[in-house]
Design a protein around this motif. Structure first.
Motif, PDB file in Angstrom:
ATOM      1  N   SER A  24       0.842  -1.194   0.000  1.00 52.27           N
ATOM      2  CA  SER A  24       0.000   0.000   0.000  1.00 52.27           C
ATOM      3  C   SER A  24       0.872   1.237   0.000  1.00 52.27           C
ATOM      4  CB  SER A  24      -0.904   0.006   1.244  1.00 52.27           C
ATOM      5  OG  SER A  24      -0.130   0.032   2.435  1.00 52.27           O
ATOM      6  N   GLY A  25       0.275   2.365  -0.369  1.00 49.96           N
ATOM      7  CA  GLY A  25       1.017   3.618  -0.409  1.00 49.96           C
ATOM      8  C   GLY A  25       0.964   4.229  -1.796  1.00 49.96           C
ATOM      9  N   LEU A  26       2.090   4.759  -2.240  1.00 57.50           N
ATOM     10  CA  LEU A  26       2.180   5.391  -3.547  1.00 57.50           C
ATOM     11  C   LEU A  26       2.838   4.435  -4.537  1.00 57.50           C
ATOM     12  CD1 LEU A  26       3.341   8.958  -2.432  1.00 57.50           C
ATOM     13  CD2 LEU A  26       1.043   8.213  -3.075  1.00 57.50           C
ATOM     14  N   LEU A  27       2.093   4.027  -5.539  1.00 58.73           N
ATOM     15  CA  LEU A  27       2.629   3.129  -6.555  1.00 58.73           C
ATOM     16  C   LEU A  27       3.210   3.943  -7.705  1.00 58.73           C
ATOM     17  CD1 LEU A  27      -0.249   0.483  -6.735  1.00 58.73           C
ATOM     18  CD2 LEU A  27       1.773   0.489  -5.249  1.00 58.73           C
ATOM     19  N   ARG A  28       3.925   3.262  -8.591  1.00 58.78           N
ATOM     20  CA  ARG A  28       4.483   3.927  -9.775  1.00 58.78           C
ATOM     21  C   ARG A  28       3.355   4.359 -10.717  1.00 58.78           C
ATOM     22  NH1 ARG A  28       7.742  -0.567  -8.788  1.00 58.78           N
ATOM     23  NH2 ARG A  28       9.957  -0.097  -8.411  1.00 58.78           N
ATOM     24  N   ASP A  29       3.613   5.412 -11.481  1.00 57.50           N
ATOM     25  CA  ASP A  29       2.617   5.892 -12.440  1.00 57.50           C
ATOM     26  C   ASP A  29       2.233   4.807 -13.437  1.00 57.50           C
ATOM     27  OD1 ASP A  29       2.326   8.386 -11.330  1.00 57.50           O
ATOM     28  OD2 ASP A  29       3.782   9.353 -12.648  1.00 57.50           O
ATOM     29  N   GLU A  53      -6.910  11.115 -10.315  1.00 53.73           N
ATOM     30  CA  GLU A  53      -7.851  11.180  -9.204  1.00 53.73           C
ATOM     31  C   GLU A  53      -7.367  10.398  -7.983  1.00 53.73           C
ATOM     32  OE1 GLU A  53     -11.599   9.809 -10.678  1.00 53.73           O
ATOM     33  OE2 GLU A  53     -11.269  10.739 -12.632  1.00 53.73           O
ATOM     34  N   ILE A  54      -6.316   9.625  -8.136  1.00 56.24           N
ATOM     35  CA  ILE A  54      -5.877   8.717  -7.076  1.00 56.24           C
ATOM     36  C   ILE A  54      -4.756   9.322  -6.241  1.00 56.24           C
ATOM     37  CG2 ILE A  54      -4.754   6.493  -6.638  1.00 56.24           C
ATOM     38  CD1 ILE A  54      -6.274   5.423  -9.060  1.00 56.24           C
ATOM     39  N   GLY A  55      -4.963   9.308  -4.925  1.00 57.81           N
ATOM     40  CA  GLY A  55      -3.939   9.819  -4.015  1.00 57.81           C
ATOM     41  C   GLY A  55      -3.126   8.707  -3.378  1.00 57.81           C
ATOM     42  N   SER A  56      -3.748   7.583  -3.067  1.00 57.35           N
ATOM     43  CA  SER A  56      -3.042   6.436  -2.501  1.00 57.35           C
ATOM     44  C   SER A  56      -3.789   5.164  -2.886  1.00 57.35           C
ATOM     45  CB  SER A  56      -2.954   6.540  -0.969  1.00 57.35           C
ATOM     46  OG  SER A  56      -4.245   6.576  -0.388  1.00 57.35           O
ATOM     47  N   SER A  76      -7.914   5.473  -3.321  1.00 60.07           N
ATOM     48  CA  SER A  76      -8.671   6.588  -2.756  1.00 60.07           C
ATOM     49  C   SER A  76      -8.044   7.906  -3.201  1.00 60.07           C
ATOM     50  CB  SER A  76      -8.677   6.502  -1.227  1.00 60.07           C
ATOM     51  OG  SER A  76      -9.165   7.694  -0.643  1.00 60.07           O
ATOM     52  N   PRO A  77      -8.842   8.970  -3.312  1.00 60.10           N
ATOM     53  CA  PRO A  77      -8.267  10.289  -3.603  1.00 60.10           C
ATOM     54  C   PRO A  77      -7.420  10.815  -2.448  1.00 60.10           C
ATOM     55  CG  PRO A  77     -10.624  10.225  -4.097  1.00 60.10           C
ATOM     56  CD  PRO A  77     -10.303   8.999  -3.304  1.00 60.10           C
ATOM     57  N   ASP A  78      -7.679  10.306  -1.250  1.00 65.22           N
ATOM     58  CA  ASP A  78      -6.957  10.728  -0.051  1.00 65.22           C
ATOM     59  C   ASP A  78      -5.552  10.117  -0.032  1.00 65.22           C
ATOM     60  OD1 ASP A  78      -6.025  11.434   2.424  1.00 65.22           O
ATOM     61  OD2 ASP A  78      -7.685  10.568   3.554  1.00 65.22           O
ATOM     62  N   GLU A  79      -4.533  10.964   0.014  1.00 66.98           N
ATOM     63  CA  GLU A  79      -3.153  10.474   0.001  1.00 66.98           C
ATOM     64  C   GLU A  79      -2.803   9.700   1.272  1.00 66.98           C
ATOM     65  OE1 GLU A  79      -0.492  13.671  -0.703  1.00 66.98           O
ATOM     66  OE2 GLU A  79      -1.203  14.067  -2.747  1.00 66.98           O
ATOM     67  N   GLN A  80      -3.553   9.910   2.349  1.00 63.50           N
ATOM     68  CA  GLN A  80      -3.263   9.242   3.608  1.00 63.50           C
ATOM     69  C   GLN A  80      -4.091   7.973   3.821  1.00 63.50           C
ATOM     70  OE1 GLN A  80      -0.757  10.406   5.533  1.00 63.50           O
ATOM     71  NE2 GLN A  80      -0.498  11.912   3.899  1.00 63.50           N
ATOM     72  N   VAL A 101       0.069   1.708   6.619  1.00 58.21           N
ATOM     73  CA  VAL A 101      -1.228   1.126   6.944  1.00 58.21           C
ATOM     74  C   VAL A 101      -1.179  -0.386   6.741  1.00 58.21           C
ATOM     75  CG1 VAL A 101      -3.647   1.021   6.270  1.00 58.21           C
ATOM     76  CG2 VAL A 101      -2.481   3.227   6.381  1.00 58.21           C
ATOM     77  N   GLY A 102      -1.734  -1.122   7.705  1.00 56.13           N
ATOM     78  CA  GLY A 102      -1.731  -2.571   7.598  1.00 56.13           C
ATOM     79  C   GLY A 102      -2.593  -3.054   6.449  1.00 56.13           C
ATOM     80  N   THR A 103      -2.189  -4.134   5.818  1.00 59.18           N
ATOM     81  CA  THR A 103      -2.914  -4.679   4.673  1.00 59.18           C
ATOM     82  C   THR A 103      -3.488  -6.059   5.007  1.00 59.18           C
ATOM     83  OG1 THR A 103      -0.795  -5.527   3.842  1.00 59.18           O
ATOM     84  CG2 THR A 103      -1.552  -3.409   2.964  1.00 59.18           C
ATOM     85  N   LEU A 104      -3.753  -6.290   6.307  1.00 56.96           N
ATOM     86  CA  LEU A 104      -4.246  -7.595   6.739  1.00 56.96           C
ATOM     87  C   LEU A 104      -5.577  -7.937   6.082  1.00 56.96           C
ATOM     88  CD1 LEU A 104      -3.927 -10.058   8.569  1.00 56.96           C
ATOM     89  CD2 LEU A 104      -5.093  -8.770  10.377  1.00 56.96           C
ATOM     90  N   PHE A 105      -6.512  -6.982   6.067  1.00 57.32           N
ATOM     91  CA  PHE A 105      -7.829  -7.235   5.479  1.00 57.32           C
ATOM     92  C   PHE A 105      -7.718  -7.558   3.987  1.00 57.32           C
ATOM     93  CE2 PHE A 105     -10.821  -4.910   2.722  1.00 57.32           C
ATOM     94  CZ  PHE A 105     -11.889  -5.798   2.785  1.00 57.32           C
TER      95      PHE A 105
END
Length: 229
Positions: free
Chosen positions: A154-159, A172-175, A195-199, A205-209
């Motif tokens: 999770s986080g910021l992926l490559r373009d 439109e994507i922040g994270s 999500s548009p939200d960068e945070q 952030v955990g990726t368990l789910f």
């Protein structure tokens, strides 16, 4: 000669250690308690008893805040568990590949309120589904790094990765977060959310789910894909 001339010099640390090991020292020394004063943040002097009351009040407030935070986390986990349970049951009840795709996308968009979600299947043959299907070679080229790790990130992926996962929605994507769908060494696809939200999906952030849903899909998809064509 003063009565203090032959006194042994005692450090502040020694006084503190003594009082910590003798918490009842002031029990029969009310006169000392009344004389002791501690500077307040506002510059005023308050008694030791008042200071203790203030400290206990502050600690009580802090503990209540921690408890409220734990209760909020517990309620969030209950809601997450209930949504996940409904999704897993829907996937288990799916009779066709199209049902699997629909159940996943509808749950993520409606129950989990995920703004952007993509379930992309990898196959070199045509699949009977409204979902997105791409060739294994194309996916391996565009998502090489993500597939190599074989774990949710999770986080910021490559373009280039975002353009492939969410075509036409990159700006439109922040994270985002993505999990490869693999089982017994076989690459079946990827599940991506954004999500548009960068945070929203920070790298911390955990990726368990997401990993859990990915595990369920990875075990269900072969049975649906292999029965086609």
């Amino acid at each position: 000669m003063s009565e203090y001339d032959n006194a042994i010099e005692i450090s502040e640390d020694q006084v503190g250690d003594y009082l910590r090991t003798h918490p009842d020292f002031f029990h029969q020394r009310d006169d000392l308690l009344l004389k002791m004063q501690i500077p307040h943040q506002r510059g005023e002097a308050i008694s030791l008893v008042e200071r203790q009351v203030n400290v206990l009040r502050e600690r009580n407030l802090e503990m209540r805040q921690r408890l409220n935070h734990l209760l909020d986390v517990a309620r969030d986990n209950d809601r997450l568990f209930d949504k996940t349970r409904r999704l897993v049951l829907a996937l288990l009840e799916a009779r066709h590949l199209d049902d699997v795709v629909s159940a996943t996308e509808e749950s993520l968009r409606n129950d989990f309120q995920v703004p952007y979600c993509e379930l992309i299947l990898f196959s070199d043959k045509a699949l009977n589904t409204h979902g997105r299907v791409t060739s294994v070679a194309d996916a391996s080229q565009k998502l090489a790094e993500l597939l190599r790790n074989n774990r949710a990130v999770s986080g910021l992926l490559r373009d280039s990765e975002l353009n492939f996962l969410f075509p036409g929605q990159r700006k439109e994507i922040g994270s985002s977060a993505v999990v490869p769908l693999q089982f017994s060494g076989r690459v079946l696809g990827v599940l991506a959310i954004a999500s548009p939200d960068e945070q929203q999906y920070r790298s911390s952030v955990g990726t368990l789910f997401l990993s859990y849903v990915g595990d369920v899909l990875s075990r269900l998809l072969p049975g649906h894909i292999d029965t086609q064509g």
